[in-house]
Design an enzyme around this catalytic site. Sequence first.
Site, short mmCIF file in Angstrom:
data_model
loop_
_atom_site.label_atom_id
_atom_site.label_comp_id
_atom_site.label_asym_id
_atom_site.label_seq_id
_atom_site.Cartn_x
_atom_site.Cartn_y
_atom_site.Cartn_z
N ASP A 132 0.84 -1.20 0.00
CA ASP A 132 0.00 0.00 0.00
C ASP A 132 0.87 1.25 0.00
O ASP A 132 2.04 1.20 0.38
CB ASP A 132 -0.86 0.05 1.27
CG ASP A 132 -1.97 -0.99 1.27
OD1 ASP A 132 -2.11 -1.73 0.27
OD2 ASP A 132 -2.70 -1.05 2.27
N ARG A 182 -0.58 -0.34 -8.71
CA ARG A 182 -2.03 -0.15 -8.51
C ARG A 182 -2.23 1.35 -8.32
O ARG A 182 -1.82 1.93 -7.31
CB ARG A 182 -2.49 -0.90 -7.25
CG ARG A 182 -3.96 -0.67 -6.93
CD ARG A 182 -4.36 -1.40 -5.67
NE ARG A 182 -3.86 -0.74 -4.48
CZ ARG A 182 -3.45 -1.37 -3.38
NH1 ARG A 182 -3.44 -2.68 -3.30
NH2 ARG A 182 -3.02 -0.70 -2.33
C1 LIG Z 1 -8.25 -1.44 -4.33
C2 LIG Z 1 -7.95 -0.12 -3.69
C3 LIG Z 1 -6.79 0.05 -2.98
C4 LIG Z 1 -6.49 1.28 -2.40
N1 LIG Z 1 -5.29 1.47 -1.78
C5 LIG Z 1 -4.93 2.71 -1.39
C6 LIG Z 1 -3.62 2.97 -0.89
O1 LIG Z 1 -2.77 2.07 -0.77
N2 LIG Z 1 -3.32 4.26 -0.57
C7 LIG Z 1 -4.23 5.29 -0.69
O2 LIG Z 1 -3.88 6.45 -0.42
N3 LIG Z 1 -5.48 5.05 -1.11
C8 LIG Z 1 -5.86 3.81 -1.46
N4 LIG Z 1 -7.13 3.58 -1.92
C9 LIG Z 1 -8.17 4.62 -1.76
C10 LIG Z 1 -8.14 5.65 -2.90
O3 LIG Z 1 -7.02 6.48 -2.80
C11 LIG Z 1 -9.41 6.53 -2.91
O4 LIG Z 1 -9.45 7.26 -1.73
C12 LIG Z 1 -10.70 5.77 -3.07
O5 LIG Z 1 -10.58 4.72 -3.98
C13 LIG Z 1 -11.84 6.72 -3.55
O6 LIG Z 1 -11.53 7.25 -4.79
P1 LIG Z 1 -12.19 6.77 -6.17
O7 LIG Z 1 -11.08 6.48 -7.13
O8 LIG Z 1 -13.12 5.66 -5.95
O9 LIG Z 1 -12.89 8.03 -6.77
P2 LIG Z 1 -13.98 9.04 -6.20
O10 LIG Z 1 -14.08 10.11 -7.21
O11 LIG Z 1 -13.66 9.41 -4.80
O12 LIG Z 1 -15.30 8.18 -6.20
C14 LIG Z 1 -15.96 7.79 -7.38
C15 LIG Z 1 -17.31 7.22 -7.00
O13 LIG Z 1 -17.12 5.99 -6.29
C16 LIG Z 1 -18.01 5.89 -5.19
N5 LIG Z 1 -17.23 5.90 -3.94
C17 LIG Z 1 -15.94 6.21 -3.77
N6 LIG Z 1 -15.55 6.07 -2.49
C18 LIG Z 1 -16.65 5.66 -1.83
C19 LIG Z 1 -16.92 5.35 -0.47
N7 LIG Z 1 -15.97 5.42 0.47
N8 LIG Z 1 -18.18 4.98 -0.14
C20 LIG Z 1 -19.14 4.88 -1.07
N9 LIG Z 1 -18.96 5.16 -2.38
C21 LIG Z 1 -17.74 5.55 -2.76
C22 LIG Z 1 -18.95 7.10 -5.27
O14 LIG Z 1 -20.04 6.73 -6.04
C23 LIG Z 1 -18.11 8.11 -6.02
O15 LIG Z 1 -18.87 9.05 -6.70
C24 LIG Z 1 -7.44 2.36 -2.51
C25 LIG Z 1 -8.61 2.17 -3.23
C26 LIG Z 1 -8.86 0.97 -3.83
C27 LIG Z 1 -10.13 0.82 -4.62
#
Ligand SMILES: Cc1cc2nc3c(=O)[nH]c(=O)nc-3n(C[C@H](O)[C@H](O)[C@H](O)COP(=O)(O)OP(=O)(O)OC[C@H]3O[C@@H](n4cnc5c(N)ncnc54)[C@H](O)[C@@H]3O)c2cc1C
Length: 309
Positions: A132, A182
């Site tokens: 991560d 990732r």
């Molecule tokens: C597999 C995976 C691994 C990850 N690992 C890390 C890491 O190592 N370090 C790090 O900093 N971050 C990590 N993240 C978190 C990432 O940085 C984002 O904060 C998170 O994925 C939300 O961003 P988004 O790309 O979904 O886009 P956004 O624009 O935030 O969301 C797009 C849409 O997805 C849905 N959505 C997003 N988040 C949520 C939620 N919490 N609850 C409900 N609906 C939601 C909503 O419909 C939203 O409109 C990880 C995420 C994933 C999916």
Amino acid sequence: MSVMRSALLAISENRWMRERGPRFWFVRRAVRQFMPGEQFADMLRAAAGLRPLGIDAVFTRLGENVTDAAEASAVTRHYLEALDAVASEGIRCEPSIKLTQLGLDLGKDAAYANLRVLAERSQATRTYLWIDMEQSSYVDVTLELTTRLKAEFPRIGVCLQAYLYRTHDDLKALLDRGIGVRLVKGAYKEAADVAYPVKADVDENFFRLSVAMLEGLGLTNGFRPVFGTHDVGLIARIRAHAERAGLAARDVEVHMLYGIQRAEQARLVKNGAVVKVLIAYGSYWFPWYMRRLAERPANVWFVLRSIFT
Ligand SMILES: Cc1cc2nc3c(=O)[nH]c(=O)nc-3n(C[C@H](O)[C@H](O)[C@H](O)COP(=O)(O)OP(=O)(O)OC[C@H]3O[C@@H](n4cnc5c(N)ncnc54)[C@H](O)[C@@H]3O)c2cc1C
């Protein structure tokens, strides 16, 4: 950054709240939306439920900023047992690990020793190992240790965050070494001198980086691109770009978090993409859960509503 998002991220880093937050019954109940349970067995059960949909799991035992060497060793032992269990049951599951959970705050040699043990076991069981990415102050050391690990073990990947200005250069270095990436948007509270403060800029940078990652598929060094997002529009753009570039639908691998965009996960699989779901478990879930609330502050209303229903 919205006031609510900022407040939730501040709570996630507050020591007092980290200790007391999980005691509130309504918080414990609400976290179930994103976490099938606190035990490894809960993760395995959730992973088995995803298999019929054609979705494999990535697993993580929640925990961060461990400052006790014995605790970091216990975390390492847990992952070793988890890797053995996954291999013996023939389940396709990849671990994703935080270096501060392996003792990075105690020193990078301590964390690397634990990480190396896990890499050895994961390679022996032919399992890909994900690392991560945490706050920006950890990026240099995380990439340094990942690169060191990759020199010894082939199936290694690390998370990069599209909100950081530096990520374009970091991606290039990882592509050259065949280290899997990732890509995510980024979940922490960062200052405007290191990270894009405006969400639209983060989204656009995510797409630009995705294009470079898809080009990396042409390399023969084992580079593995993964798109970690729930952003349906962004995923559609990336898939359309891949198609124009002559890539197969299976070349776009999307990872999402358990409990978010379930219908979209199934739809993507039907349309030929590879989808994996990251399932978290463990008792130290409070800061992680606050980051999930910060990603979509509307989730806070679900928590408040659950108090009255
Ligand atoms: C597999 C995976 C691994 C990850 N690992 C890390 C890491 O190592 N370090 C790090 O900093 N971050 C990590 N993240 C978190 C990432 O940085 C984002 O904060 C998170 O994925 C939300 O961003 P988004 O790309 O979904 O886009 P956004 O624009 O935030 O969301 C797009 C849409 O997805 C849905 N959505 C997003 N988040 C949520 C939620 N919490 N609850 C409900 N609906 C939601 C909503 O419909 C939203 O409109 C990880 C995420 C994933 C999916």
